[in-house]
Design a protein around this motif. Structure first.
Motif, short mmCIF file in Angstrom:
data_model
loop_
_atom_site.label_atom_id
_atom_site.label_comp_id
_atom_site.label_asym_id
_atom_site.label_seq_id
_atom_site.Cartn_x
_atom_site.Cartn_y
_atom_site.Cartn_z
N GLY A 1 5.29 0.77 -44.79
CA GLY A 1 4.18 0.36 -43.80
C GLY A 1 4.63 0.65 -42.27
N VAL A 2 5.74 1.40 -42.18
CA VAL A 2 6.10 1.52 -40.91
C VAL A 2 5.28 2.68 -40.23
CG1 VAL A 2 8.11 2.74 -39.63
CG2 VAL A 2 8.54 0.97 -41.43
N ALA A 3 4.85 3.59 -40.95
CA ALA A 3 3.83 4.86 -40.41
C ALA A 3 2.62 4.90 -41.14
CB ALA A 3 4.87 6.01 -40.43
N PHE A 4 1.68 5.16 -40.64
CA PHE A 4 0.45 5.52 -41.36
C PHE A 4 -0.04 7.01 -41.13
CE2 PHE A 4 -4.37 5.13 -42.19
CZ PHE A 4 -4.14 4.19 -43.08
N PRO A 5 -0.10 7.58 -42.36
CA PRO A 5 -0.50 8.96 -42.42
C PRO A 5 -1.78 9.41 -41.99
CG PRO A 5 -0.57 8.14 -44.54
CD PRO A 5 -0.20 7.05 -43.77
N SER A 6 -2.08 10.59 -41.33
CA SER A 6 -3.61 11.10 -41.20
C SER A 6 -4.14 11.12 -42.42
CB SER A 6 -3.27 12.49 -40.60
OG SER A 6 -3.04 13.45 -41.70
#
Length: 87
Positions: free
Chosen positions: A52-57
């Protein structure tokens, strides 16, 4: 560089999506490295998404869904078998 946290509602979505990807990946016996190779990306990218550190496209989410045999259902993912059994 300043580390800016996403709004709480988006953070919850990031965690939900990451957890769903983690569960699908591990249920299929894939490591982060193997999934990353299938998606032609880095293992660290998979790790960031799952935590949950990054959200993908959206396009990347589609690639993940295809690689893990999943459908995208807002706001998260569910296994195709579950959808097909409930319809």
């Amino acid at each position: 560089m300043t580390n800016i946290s996403p709004p709480e509602s988006k953070r919850g979505l990031m965690v939900d999506v990451g957890l769903a990807i983690y569960k699908a990946r591990t249920s299929k016996g894939l490591t982060q490295i193997k999934l990353a190779k299938k998606l032609k990306t880095k293992q660290s990218s998979i790790s960031h998404i799952e935590r949950g550190v990054a959200f993908p496209s959206f396009l990347f989410l589609l690639r993940v869904a295809k690689a893990l045999n999943m459908n995208i259902v807002a706001p998260t993912f569910i296994e195709k078998d579950i959808i097909e059994n409930e319809i």
